[in-house]
Scaffold this motif. Structure first.
Motif, mmCIF file in Angstrom:
data_model
loop_
_atom_site.group_PDB
_atom_site.id
_atom_site.type_symbol
_atom_site.label_atom_id
_atom_site.label_comp_id
_atom_site.label_asym_id
_atom_site.label_seq_id
_atom_site.Cartn_x
_atom_site.Cartn_y
_atom_site.Cartn_z
ATOM 1 N N GLY A 1 -4.758 71.271 -71.952
ATOM 2 C CA GLY A 1 -3.315 71.497 -71.899
ATOM 3 C C GLY A 1 -2.966 72.841 -71.305
ATOM 4 O O GLY A 1 -2.049 72.964 -70.479
ATOM 5 N N TYR A 2 -3.705 73.880 -71.718
ATOM 6 C CA TYR A 2 -3.430 75.228 -71.197
ATOM 7 C C TYR A 2 -3.614 75.262 -69.682
ATOM 8 O O TYR A 2 -2.757 75.782 -68.950
ATOM 9 C CB TYR A 2 -4.364 76.239 -71.865
ATOM 10 N N TYR A 3 -4.720 74.722 -69.192
ATOM 11 C CA TYR A 3 -4.997 74.803 -67.761
ATOM 12 C C TYR A 3 -4.157 73.829 -66.943
ATOM 13 O O TYR A 3 -3.941 74.054 -65.743
ATOM 14 C CB TYR A 3 -6.489 74.602 -67.493
ATOM 15 N N ALA A 4 -3.677 72.766 -67.571
ATOM 16 C CA ALA A 4 -2.757 71.870 -66.860
ATOM 17 C C ALA A 4 -1.447 72.591 -66.563
ATOM 18 O O ALA A 4 -0.913 72.511 -65.450
ATOM 19 C CB ALA A 4 -2.497 70.620 -67.696
ATOM 20 N N LEU A 5 -0.920 73.309 -67.554
ATOM 21 C CA LEU A 5 0.306 74.081 -67.337
ATOM 22 C C LEU A 5 0.070 75.189 -66.314
ATOM 23 O O LEU A 5 0.925 75.461 -65.463
ATOM 24 C CB LEU A 5 0.786 74.683 -68.662
ATOM 25 N N ARG A 6 -1.081 75.804 -66.391
ATOM 26 C CA ARG A 6 -1.423 76.874 -65.446
ATOM 27 C C ARG A 6 -1.520 76.323 -64.021
ATOM 28 O O ARG A 6 -1.050 76.956 -63.068
ATOM 29 C CB ARG A 6 -2.751 77.495 -65.872
ATOM 30 N N ALA A 7 -2.120 75.132 -63.877
ATOM 31 C CA ALA A 7 -2.262 74.529 -62.559
ATOM 32 C C ALA A 7 -0.908 74.226 -61.941
ATOM 33 O O ALA A 7 -0.672 74.491 -60.751
ATOM 34 C CB ALA A 7 -3.088 73.245 -62.660
ATOM 35 N N MET A 8 0.009 73.672 -62.737
ATOM 36 C CA MET A 8 1.343 73.349 -62.244
ATOM 37 C C MET A 8 2.086 74.621 -61.823
ATOM 38 O O MET A 8 2.769 74.654 -60.792
ATOM 39 C CB MET A 8 2.141 72.610 -63.318
ATOM 40 N N ARG A 9 1.919 75.661 -62.620
ATOM 41 C CA ARG A 9 2.611 76.912 -62.336
ATOM 42 C C ARG A 9 2.097 77.544 -61.050
ATOM 43 O O ARG A 9 2.875 77.924 -60.168
ATOM 44 C CB ARG A 9 2.407 77.868 -63.517
ATOM 45 N N TYR A 10 0.783 77.663 -60.907
ATOM 46 C CA TYR A 10 0.216 78.312 -59.734
ATOM 47 C C TYR A 10 0.474 77.536 -58.449
ATOM 48 O O TYR A 10 0.704 78.122 -57.393
ATOM 49 C CB TYR A 10 -1.302 78.500 -59.911
ATOM 50 N N LEU A 11 0.448 76.214 -58.546
ATOM 51 C CA LEU A 11 0.583 75.399 -57.342
ATOM 52 C C LEU A 11 2.022 75.288 -56.878
ATOM 53 O O LEU A 11 2.313 75.422 -55.680
ATOM 54 C CB LEU A 11 0.004 74.003 -57.603
ATOM 55 N N TYR A 12 2.951 75.060 -57.805
ATOM 56 C CA TYR A 12 4.304 74.683 -57.407
ATOM 57 C C TYR A 12 5.346 75.809 -57.473
ATOM 58 O O TYR A 12 6.378 75.692 -56.824
ATOM 59 C CB TYR A 12 4.778 73.491 -58.239
ATOM 60 N N VAL A 13 5.090 76.872 -58.239
ATOM 61 C CA VAL A 13 6.073 77.964 -58.275
ATOM 62 C C VAL A 13 6.298 78.561 -56.886
ATOM 63 O O VAL A 13 7.454 78.727 -56.458
ATOM 64 C CB VAL A 13 5.679 79.048 -59.298
ATOM 65 N N PRO A 14 5.235 78.912 -56.120
ATOM 66 C CA PRO A 14 5.496 79.456 -54.777
ATOM 67 C C PRO A 14 6.279 78.496 -53.891
ATOM 68 O O PRO A 14 7.187 78.918 -53.153
ATOM 69 C CB PRO A 14 4.081 79.699 -54.224
ATOM 70 N N ILE A 15 5.954 77.211 -53.957
ATOM 71 C CA ILE A 15 6.641 76.225 -53.122
ATOM 72 C C ILE A 15 8.110 76.113 -53.521
ATOM 73 O O ILE A 15 9.009 76.110 -52.665
ATOM 74 C CB ILE A 15 5.946 74.851 -53.232
ATOM 75 N N GLU B 1 1.205 74.602 -44.797
ATOM 76 C CA GLU B 1 1.101 74.725 -43.345
ATOM 77 C C GLU B 1 0.211 73.624 -42.762
ATOM 78 O O GLU B 1 0.464 73.122 -41.667
ATOM 79 C CB GLU B 1 0.511 76.094 -42.973
ATOM 80 N N ILE B 2 -0.816 73.240 -43.523
ATOM 81 C CA ILE B 2 -1.769 72.244 -43.040
ATOM 82 C C ILE B 2 -1.222 70.829 -43.209
ATOM 83 O O ILE B 2 -1.269 70.010 -42.280
ATOM 84 C CB ILE B 2 -3.118 72.389 -43.779
ATOM 85 N N PHE B 3 -0.691 70.525 -44.409
ATOM 86 C CA PHE B 3 -0.306 69.147 -44.738
ATOM 87 C C PHE B 3 1.184 68.868 -44.581
ATOM 88 O O PHE B 3 1.596 67.703 -44.535
ATOM 89 C CB PHE B 3 -0.743 68.810 -46.160
ATOM 90 N N MET B 4 2.015 69.912 -44.576
ATOM 91 C CA MET B 4 3.458 69.781 -44.312
ATOM 92 C C MET B 4 4.206 68.954 -45.361
ATOM 93 O O MET B 4 5.301 68.469 -45.116
ATOM 94 C CB MET B 4 3.694 69.163 -42.926
ATOM 95 N N ASN B 5 3.627 68.779 -46.550
ATOM 96 C CA ASN B 5 4.282 67.983 -47.576
ATOM 97 C C ASN B 5 3.754 68.401 -48.939
ATOM 98 O O ASN B 5 2.533 68.450 -49.142
ATOM 99 C CB ASN B 5 4.002 66.493 -47.333
ATOM 100 N N SER B 6 4.655 68.719 -49.893
ATOM 101 C CA SER B 6 4.228 69.223 -51.196
ATOM 102 C C SER B 6 3.492 68.165 -52.010
ATOM 103 O O SER B 6 2.594 68.488 -52.793
ATOM 104 C CB SER B 6 5.434 69.747 -51.981
ATOM 105 N N ALA B 7 3.858 66.878 -51.844
ATOM 106 C CA ALA B 7 3.146 65.821 -52.564
ATOM 107 C C ALA B 7 1.701 65.712 -52.075
ATOM 108 O O ALA B 7 0.765 65.553 -52.867
ATOM 109 C CB ALA B 7 3.867 64.489 -52.393
ATOM 110 N N THR B 8 1.493 65.813 -50.758
ATOM 111 C CA THR B 8 0.147 65.759 -50.192
ATOM 112 C C THR B 8 -0.678 66.949 -50.647
ATOM 113 O O THR B 8 -1.883 66.823 -50.907
ATOM 114 C CB THR B 8 0.207 65.733 -48.653
ATOM 115 N N GLU C 1 11.379 76.915 -51.308
ATOM 116 C CA GLU C 1 12.299 75.804 -51.049
ATOM 117 C C GLU C 1 13.714 76.107 -51.529
ATOM 118 O O GLU C 1 14.683 75.544 -51.006
ATOM 119 C CB GLU C 1 11.797 74.532 -51.743
ATOM 120 N N ASN C 2 13.852 76.994 -52.512
ATOM 121 C CA ASN C 2 15.181 77.380 -52.996
ATOM 122 C C ASN C 2 15.818 78.465 -52.137
ATOM 123 O O ASN C 2 16.865 79.013 -52.507
ATOM 124 C CB ASN C 2 15.100 77.840 -54.450
ATOM 125 N N GLY C 3 15.193 78.793 -51.015
ATOM 126 C CA GLY C 3 15.794 79.717 -50.057
ATOM 127 C C GLY C 3 15.470 81.177 -50.274
ATOM 128 O O GLY C 3 16.026 82.041 -49.585
#
Length: 394
Positions: free
Chosen positions: A230-244, A42-49, A248-250
């Motif tokens: 490695g464990y927390y890198a996978l966790r970070a990707m999951r928590y950040l991008y799964v909701p998005i 909502e703040i940045f309007m872009n998933s990369a940002t 985005e998939n409708g």
């Protein structure tokens, strides 16, 4: 640094008492994580940002973790924990209102200090009171309660978000942390005050650097750090991008809530079982299976869409559940209690550093390929490399 002294503790308090605090941290963080990336969108309007912002935020938290040991030289662990929990309750309550983005960011960074210190202190308290219980069993109990709390969190978060807006869910996290603060106060932990003395900044940095070098020179600590990374890198990707990706998939926010809730079930089922299985079969087997299976599922997620993608998001939680109670045992099993207090701040950066690197790599993939789902390429590579580190003899 010598082990901290305790003047008095309420009768019956053990390592399990601190492990049980996972119910509050898991519940509060589960609500927070369910809507956090959506608020940032909502703040940045872009998933990369969003990925870049989270990376910078994680860098800040990593610095806090590095200086945690110096903070504990000045103040007792109980005092720091007490004020950190209270700070989380106050700041999350303020973040729940419709405030300016700049104010939200300031509060976000303030909670970053507190959440980092809480994450450092709970395992140290468990270690101090582990006695004959052992950290493997305490870790299993801690993560069990975290997942019990997290089980209900997503549905509550999306219900509040749907009714009052995404930010309103933070108020529920505030109330939960306030309850956790009350439980900790019930423990009646009293530690001697430490002499507060001014330490020149240059000397502090020198001590910090020497402590970091000593940590990585200790046999086994580089592997422990890399595995935790490695464990927390996978966790970070999951928590950040799964909701998005789900949105985005409708799919609706209700569907997102169900995906996040169902993903907790493997953790609940396996938390206690893993405590026994680790003693029977060792740590490395479960870490290897977890990393490899996550990498395979992440690779599939890069080109799968629709309902099968939701199934993958739920299935790879099994991979996470296999690793959750054991990802940091290489550190605790390889250090004494005095060394744990000394080195844990350095080791804890393996929690924050992935939150810098992984989201930035994800942002690069999104920019390069033009789709948020490209971030799962990063997850697949991290999973494979982590498995190699676990399996390697040296």
């Amino acid at each position: 640094m010598a082990r901290d002294k305790y003047i008095s503790v309420k009768h019956g308090i053990s390592g399990y008492s601190f492990a049980n605090l996972g119910l509050f941290t898991g519940f509060a963080d589960g609500i927070y994580n369910a809507v956090y990336s959506l608020v940032l969108m909502e703040i940045f309007m872009n998933s990369a940002t969003v990925g870049i912002y989270v990376g910078i935020y994680a860098a800040f938290c990593m610095i806090v973790g590095l200086f945690a040991n110096q903070l504990f030289r000045q103040f007792s662990k109980s005092r720091v924990f007490y004020f950190s929990m209270l700070m989380l309750a106050i700041c999350y309550a303020m973040m729940s209102f419709s405030i300016r983005p700049s104010t939200f960011v300031i509060l976000d960074y303030t909670t970053g200090i507190a959440i980092t210190l809480v994450g450092v202190l709970i395992p140290l308290f468990m270690a101090d009171f582990s006695e004959k219980i052992g950290m493997a069993r305490l870790n299993s109990r801690y993560h069990l309660w975290m997942n019990v709390g997290a089980l209900f969190a997503p549905m509550i978060a999306v219900a509040i978000a749907g009714q009052y807006g995404n930010r309103a869910a933070f108020f529920a996290s505030a109330l939960i942390y306030l309850a956790g603060w009350g439980v900790f106060k019930y423990f009646h932990i009293v530690q001697p005050d430490k002499k507060t003395r001014s330490v020149p900044a240059r000397r502090t940095l020198r001590i910090l650097w020497k402590n970091t070098i000593a940590f990585f020179r200790r046999p086994g600590m580089l592997r422990a750090y890399a595995v935790n990374f490695g464990y927390y890198a996978l966790r970070a990707m999951r928590y950040l991008y799964v909701p998005i990706v789900v949105i985005e998939n409708g799919f609706s926010k209700d569907t997102l809530g169900w995906v996040l809730t169902l993903g907790i079930i493997p953790y609940l089922i396996l938390s206690e079982l893993m405590g026994r299985w680790v003693r029977q079969y060792g740590k490395k087997m479960w870490l290897s299976i977890g990393f490899i299976s996550f990498a395979i599922l992440a690779a599939l997620a890069t080109f799968v869409s629709g309902f099968p993608l939701l199934v993958i998001f739920i299935m790879w939680q099994i991979s996470g559940a296999l690793m959750e109670p054991v990802h940091d045992l290489l550190f605790f099993d390889g250090t004494s209690r005095a060394e744990q207090t000394k080195f844990y701040g350095v080791f804890r950066t393996s929690v924050n550093l992935p939150n810098i690197i992984a989201p930035i790599l994800g942002a690069a993939c999104i920019t390069m390929f033009g789709a948020t789902s490209a971030v799962w390429i990063v997850s697949a590579i991290i999973g494979v490399l982590s498995a190699i580190i676990v399996i390697a003899k040296r």
